[in-house]
Design a protein around this motif. Sequence first.
Motif, PDB file in Angstrom:
ATOM      1  N   SER A   1       0.830  -1.214   0.000  1.00  0.00           N
ATOM      2  CA  SER A   1       0.000   0.000   0.000  1.00  0.00           C
ATOM      3  C   SER A   1       0.855   1.250   0.000  1.00  0.00           C
ATOM      4  O   SER A   1       0.534   2.237  -0.664  1.00  0.00           O
ATOM      5  N   LEU A   2       1.942   1.222   0.755  1.00  0.00           N
ATOM      6  CA  LEU A   2       2.812   2.391   0.886  1.00  0.00           C
ATOM      7  C   LEU A   2       3.618   2.682  -0.382  1.00  0.00           C
ATOM      8  O   LEU A   2       4.113   3.799  -0.558  1.00  0.00           O
ATOM      9  N   LYS A   3       3.720   1.707  -1.281  1.00  0.00           N
ATOM     10  CA  LYS A   3       4.475   1.922  -2.520  1.00  0.00           C
ATOM     11  C   LYS A   3       3.876   3.040  -3.373  1.00  0.00           C
ATOM     12  O   LYS A   3       4.558   3.608  -4.212  1.00  0.00           O
ATOM     13  N   VAL A   4       2.633   3.392  -3.123  1.00  0.00           N
ATOM     14  CA  VAL A   4       1.986   4.503  -3.822  1.00  0.00           C
ATOM     15  C   VAL A   4       2.745   5.799  -3.557  1.00  0.00           C
ATOM     16  O   VAL A   4       2.713   6.721  -4.363  1.00  0.00           O
ATOM     17  N   LEU A   5       3.458   5.858  -2.431  1.00  0.00           N
ATOM     18  CA  LEU A   5       4.199   7.060  -2.044  1.00  0.00           C
ATOM     19  C   LEU A   5       5.645   7.050  -2.524  1.00  0.00           C
ATOM     20  O   LEU A   5       6.432   7.907  -2.135  1.00  0.00           O
ATOM     21  N   SER A   6       5.995   6.111  -3.381  1.00  0.00           N
ATOM     22  CA  SER A   6       7.392   5.985  -3.786  1.00  0.00           C
ATOM     23  C   SER A   6       7.924   7.221  -4.509  1.00  0.00           C
ATOM     24  O   SER A   6       9.131   7.412  -4.588  1.00  0.00           O
ATOM     25  N   HIS A   7       7.050   8.081  -4.990  1.00  0.00           N
ATOM     26  CA  HIS A   7       7.503   9.339  -5.596  1.00  0.00           C
ATOM     27  C   HIS A   7       7.954  10.342  -4.534  1.00  0.00           C
ATOM     28  O   HIS A   7       8.654  11.290  -4.826  1.00  0.00           O
ATOM     29  N   ILE A   8       7.572  10.089  -3.293  1.00  0.00           N
ATOM     30  CA  ILE A   8       7.953  10.951  -2.162  1.00  0.00           C
ATOM     31  C   ILE A   8       9.056  10.304  -1.336  1.00  0.00           C
ATOM     32  O   ILE A   8      10.042  10.934  -0.973  1.00  0.00           O
ATOM     33  N   ILE A   9       8.859   9.029  -1.029  1.00  0.00           N
ATOM     34  CA  ILE A   9       9.792   8.306  -0.157  1.00  0.00           C
ATOM     35  C   ILE A   9       9.726   6.820  -0.494  1.00  0.00           C
ATOM     36  O   ILE A   9       8.656   6.291  -0.794  1.00  0.00           O
ATOM     37  N   ASP A  10      10.865   6.170  -0.462  1.00  0.00           N
ATOM     38  CA  ASP A  10      10.914   4.730  -0.702  1.00  0.00           C
ATOM     39  C   ASP A  10      10.447   4.021   0.568  1.00  0.00           C
ATOM     40  O   ASP A  10      11.153   4.035   1.581  1.00  0.00           O
ATOM     41  N   PRO A  11       9.257   3.417   0.530  1.00  0.00           N
ATOM     42  CA  PRO A  11       8.722   2.799   1.750  1.00  0.00           C
ATOM     43  C   PRO A  11       9.483   1.567   2.220  1.00  0.00           C
ATOM     44  O   PRO A  11       9.354   1.163   3.370  1.00  0.00           O
ATOM     45  N   SER A  12      10.286   0.981   1.352  1.00  0.00           N
ATOM     46  CA  SER A  12      11.015  -0.215   1.773  1.00  0.00           C
ATOM     47  C   SER A  12      12.356   0.120   2.412  1.00  0.00           C
ATOM     48  O   SER A  12      12.897  -0.688   3.165  1.00  0.00           O
ATOM     49  N   TYR A  13      12.897   1.308   2.134  1.00  0.00           N
ATOM     50  CA  TYR A  13      14.198   1.673   2.707  1.00  0.00           C
ATOM     51  C   TYR A  13      14.157   3.010   3.449  1.00  0.00           C
ATOM     52  O   TYR A  13      14.492   3.080   4.627  1.00  0.00           O
ATOM     53  N   GLU A  14      13.762   4.072   2.760  1.00  0.00           N
ATOM     54  CA  GLU A  14      13.814   5.404   3.365  1.00  0.00           C
ATOM     55  C   GLU A  14      12.859   5.569   4.550  1.00  0.00           C
ATOM     56  O   GLU A  14      13.231   6.174   5.552  1.00  0.00           O
ATOM     57  N   LEU A  15      11.653   5.048   4.422  1.00  0.00           N
ATOM     58  CA  LEU A  15      10.696   5.198   5.528  1.00  0.00           C
ATOM     59  C   LEU A  15      11.212   4.524   6.802  1.00  0.00           C
ATOM     60  O   LEU A  15      11.269   5.168   7.851  1.00  0.00           O
ATOM     61  N   PRO A  16      11.629   3.256   6.755  1.00  0.00           N
ATOM     62  CA  PRO A  16      12.183   2.654   7.974  1.00  0.00           C
ATOM     63  C   PRO A  16      13.414   3.402   8.494  1.00  0.00           C
ATOM     64  O   PRO A  16      13.597   3.540   9.704  1.00  0.00           O
ATOM     65  N   SER A  17      14.238   3.905   7.582  1.00  0.00           N
ATOM     66  CA  SER A  17      15.427   4.665   7.990  1.00  0.00           C
ATOM     67  C   SER A  17      15.057   5.940   8.725  1.00  0.00           C
ATOM     68  O   SER A  17      15.744   6.359   9.654  1.00  0.00           O
TER      69      SER A  17
END
Length: 118
Positions: A83-99
């Motif tokens: 679901s969060l991949k929709v925001l990949s233009h803002i932040i990479d949910p698999s790497y940047e968000l956890p970071s």
Amino acid sequence: MDELQRKNIISSDSIRYIFANLNSIVDFQRRFLVGMEPYVPKPPEEQHFGELFVSMKEGFMVYEPYCANYTRASKLCLAELESLKVLSHIIDPSYELPSMLIKPVQRICKYPMILEEL
């Protein structure tokens, strides 16, 4: 967080669990920064940063719920990854968000080391 809510990408409960009291931490950090600013231009022997830490010690408690919730929030991010991949233009949910989510946990752990150096 705003875009998550506006676009209803994940549930309100998930947003609350992932970001917990992050806004409160940001507010506290702003107040802490404002409190620190008068000390910076002084010569090192007059920079009594410890006074600021002591006077604001209760404010640091704002980190407790965030840190206690961090593991759960991280797991929820993984569960909501598609679901969060929709925001990949803002932040990479698999790497940047956890970071980014771990930053407050890392910051509160660094304060004792900073105080020792002062």
